[in-house]
Design a protein around this motif. Structure first.
Motif, PDB file in Angstrom:
ATOM      1  N   ARG A   3       0.842  -1.184   0.000  1.00 33.19           N
ATOM      2  CA  ARG A   3       0.000   0.000   0.000  1.00 33.19           C
ATOM      3  C   ARG A   3       0.883   1.242   0.000  1.00 33.19           C
ATOM      4  N   ALA A   4       0.540   2.183  -0.863  1.00 34.11           N
ATOM      5  CA  ALA A   4       1.300   3.430  -0.955  1.00 34.11           C
ATOM      6  C   ALA A   4       0.922   4.369   0.187  1.00 34.11           C
ATOM      7  N   ASN A   6      -0.645   7.654   0.668  1.00 31.44           N
ATOM      8  CA  ASN A   6      -1.514   8.409  -0.238  1.00 31.44           C
ATOM      9  C   ASN A   6      -1.878   9.756   0.382  1.00 31.44           C
ATOM     10  N   CYS A   8      -3.592  12.146  -1.097  1.00 31.55           N
ATOM     11  CA  CYS A   8      -4.606  12.729  -1.972  1.00 31.55           C
ATOM     12  C   CYS A   8      -5.579  13.598  -1.165  1.00 31.55           C
ATOM     13  N   ALA A  12      -9.896  10.543  -0.684  1.00 31.94           N
ATOM     14  CA  ALA A  12      -8.656  10.408   0.072  1.00 31.94           C
ATOM     15  C   ALA A  12      -8.435   8.968   0.534  1.00 31.94           C
ATOM     16  N   ALA A  13      -7.267   8.759   1.122  1.00 28.83           N
ATOM     17  CA  ALA A  13      -6.916   7.451   1.660  1.00 28.83           C
ATOM     18  C   ALA A  13      -7.963   6.982   2.672  1.00 28.83           C
ATOM     19  N   LEU A 321       2.333   9.300  -2.796  1.00 27.04           N
ATOM     20  CA  LEU A 321       1.494   9.638  -3.957  1.00 27.04           C
ATOM     21  C   LEU A 321       0.646  10.889  -3.745  1.00 27.04           C
ATOM     22  N   ASN A 322       0.347  11.527  -4.869  1.00 21.64           N
ATOM     23  CA  ASN A 322      -0.642  12.611  -4.912  1.00 21.64           C
ATOM     24  C   ASN A 322      -0.210  13.839  -4.114  1.00 21.64           C
TER      25      ASN A 322
ATOM     26  N   LEU B  27      -7.809  -3.212  -2.511  1.00 23.40           N
ATOM     27  CA  LEU B  27      -6.752  -2.501  -1.783  1.00 23.40           C
ATOM     28  C   LEU B  27      -5.662  -1.962  -2.693  1.00 23.40           C
ATOM     29  N   LYS B  32      -1.031  -0.043  -8.184  1.00 31.11           N
ATOM     30  CA  LYS B  32      -0.772   1.361  -7.847  1.00 31.11           C
ATOM     31  C   LYS B  32      -0.677   1.584  -6.333  1.00 31.11           C
ATOM     32  N   GLY B  33      -1.050   0.582  -5.558  1.00 32.85           N
ATOM     33  CA  GLY B  33      -0.914   0.720  -4.103  1.00 32.85           C
ATOM     34  C   GLY B  33      -2.075   1.437  -3.453  1.00 32.85           C
ATOM     35  N   LEU B  34      -3.141   1.671  -4.194  1.00 28.99           N
ATOM     36  CA  LEU B  34      -4.328   2.280  -3.590  1.00 28.99           C
ATOM     37  C   LEU B  34      -5.593   1.757  -4.241  1.00 28.99           C
ATOM     38  N   MET B  37     -11.329   3.773  -4.766  1.00 30.03           N
ATOM     39  CA  MET B  37     -11.993   4.691  -3.834  1.00 30.03           C
ATOM     40  C   MET B  37     -11.090   5.803  -3.327  1.00 30.03           C
ATOM     41  N   GLU B  38      -9.778   5.565  -3.377  1.00 29.22           N
ATOM     42  CA  GLU B  38      -8.817   6.498  -2.794  1.00 29.22           C
ATOM     43  C   GLU B  38      -8.122   7.358  -3.852  1.00 29.22           C
ATOM     44  N   MET B  39      -8.638   7.282  -5.080  1.00 37.47           N
ATOM     45  CA  MET B  39      -8.011   8.048  -6.160  1.00 37.47           C
ATOM     46  C   MET B  39      -8.682   9.398  -6.334  1.00 37.47           C
TER      47      MET B  39
END
Lengths: 360, 360
Positions: A3-4, A6, A8, A12-13, A321-322, B27, B32-34, B37-39
């Motif tokens: 998992r990155a 994030n 964002c 959001a995460a 990320l983001n 997950l 991409k590690g996300l 929903m988290e993008m």
């Protein structure tokens, strides 16, 4: 699978534990042979899921009994219309405070439905600070006062609640709800798009004092009347059932972490680490007045914007990320909502130090 | 884990393959590690997901280029207001056809915003049939004609499209979109809540002819103006990103099955098996005129309603879920949308025969 981290701004995460549970329950919720997505919103099982979510939110925020909790759709942007359509009688005036892009959008939409007085604006301060309440031009007997407690784009946050006597305070808490304790009784209405601290996008939660329900104007669509949602347990029509379920999982997670007080401690530590890193450096900067800096969204600039691309590429390579700032502002922005842990901020400041060393 | 046969009217069954893919990607979407929903809805990855969903829907329904496809929120019930707010100028009249509970709700909301002429009503037929168009009282130069192609509660469906010359036809296709081919060019606007044949609840899709966009009344909230969605690729604010993604997975699945023509063949076989079982029996009955029977929602009654409870309990025990009729109608209802396969209907009719043998 890794998992990155994030950062964002939204959607959001979400907590990994929440996603893992949703994943496990995806095809078969509690042995029922179907997904939560495939349940009637009127089934016993789903009603229990929905009610538990509301109850957990009420506990977390200590919501008094004379407030309704509504689960609606359309995001905060739809609320920008719903609020005047419900709470601004024809001929009356509502006060709005302008502290950035989101409160400005609320003002613009409000003006389409009635008299809006901009009681205060951060414009002359480049939105880097919030005008103190002594300088506000309030309307006596305003229908309500509207403000945005945290501006995600500018990274500006109220650490206080306006005091306007009997005038109902309506707050857009989309990006800092559940991040630290609030006293709900100070507000007429709190609303929040879900996609930062609550769950997936497509859900908006409102906590509204009962006496403010049932005042909608004749031109208010039935679906936008708070009474419609209040009288029908937010199920006048089919609600966003899966998003509501996920919000419930997030509320459970916040409770397991120790509630909003624990969130506040973590969020305090996260923002302190990040701002102190920025302030200690000549290479990074944040323009916001210290008493108005957001705990949730931390915009920062590099000394030389020609390095922005390299910074972002290096961050991506490290799974950070983001971090790109909003297109209207440029630079960087780290959004550090509840689900983004201290470990993510530690990884970020380590990278920032490394990048500075290499390029300063 | 055993997946049940789910006959829920909505939110309805989704294809198991779609849920499995969503589960696998929950997950970590494509490494991409996300989660989706988290993008950010403005990220390249998410924009590609959203655009592919639209493109697949366009292909499936053969949507002409001069129609926009909009992904919005609030369900069909919010459209009941959006339609007159966008398409019914002050002083003009819109024609509505009443064939059951959903079209009636559209009429009631429409009346709040302008002149509504009920051009035809199935009321005198107990909503068991659809009045033929020869008997309709149409308004010359109506702003539009509104009807509901499939009434989920009564189980009444149009197998024809009204012909009203230049008057735009606006259809609520919530419960039969993608179930069989339609000629989009016959319509001014098609709209559908997602929670039957498209995806999870909280998403509504509209396919609207471009010349009908940009006509909203001054009292129309910005978020309810079709122009807002059209001009911003349905991203004026954060859309229901995860629901949109899931809708895209469903569109891919429909394509893999052979498109709407293949769906129509399957749906024809399903409804034929179920109605012929009902008609061949003295124990079960369906009151709807044969030419108006829904392929999607099949209400039926037992000869003795005191057996309803035992029927439902036996069904539940066999993993045949959500067969209870709508509370306003009673009896049973089997909703057999695209994701409910012929195997489910076969299991249902086998159980119906068994139960009849035991209790007749």
């Amino acid at each position: 699978m890794k998992r990155a981290h994030n950062f964002c701004a939204g959607p959001a995460a979400l907590p990994t534990a929440v996603l893992e549970r949703a994943q496990a329950e995806m095809l078969d919720w509690h042995g029922k042979g179907l997904s939560v997505m495939e349940m009637s919103h009127r089934s016993d099982e789903y009603v229990a899921i929905a009610e538990k979510a509301e109850q957990d939110l009420r506990e977390l925020m200590n919501v008094p009994n004379h407030y309704k909790v509504l689960f609606m759709q359309g995001g905060a942007s739809q609320q920008f219309a719903q609020i005047p359509l419900n709470l601004l009688p024809e001929g009356a005036t509502a006060d709005y405070v302008e502290t950035g892009i989101w409160s400005k959008k609320a003002i613009e939409e409000g003006r389409r439905f009635g008299n809006v007085n901009v009681a205060a604006s951060g414009k002359s301060l480049d939105y880097f600070a919030i005008p103190g309440q002594n300088d506000w031009q309030l309307t006596p007997d305003a229908a309500y006062l509207h403000y945005c407690s945290n501006e995600t784009i500018g990274g500006v946050q109220f650490d206080w609640v306006p005091e306007v006597g009997d005038v109902p305070v309506v707050v857009d808490m989309s990006s800092d709800i559940l991040s630290r304790p609030v006293d709900v009784s100070q507000f007429g209405m709190i609303y929040a798009g879900a996609q930062k601290n609550i769950g997936p996008s497509g859900l908006v939660v409102a906590i509204i004092r009962e006496d403010l329900i049932g005042r909608a104007r004749a031109i208010c669509p039935t679906m936008l009347d708070y009474k419609t949602a209040a009288d029908n347990g937010s199920m006048y029509n089919t609600p966003a059932t899966y998003s509501w379920y996920l919000a419930g999982l997030v509320f459970e997670w916040v409770k397991e972490q120790g509630g909003v007080e624990a969130m506040a401690r973590r969020n305090h530590a996260k923002q302190e680490l990040l701002y102190s890193t920025i302030d200690a450096s000549e290479f990074y900067s944040n323009p916001v007045s210290k008493n108005a800096r957001s705990w949730m969204n931390v915009p920062f600039r590099l000394a030389d914007e020609r390095l922005d691309k390299a910074f972002l590429a290096g961050a991506d390579a490290r799974g950070l990320l983001n971090l790109k700032g909003h297109r209207s502002v440029g630079g960087m922005r780290a959004s550090i909502y509840n689900a983004t842990g201290l470990d993510a901020v530690e990884a970020l400041v380590a990278y920032m130090a490394e990048f500075e060393k290499e390029h300063a």
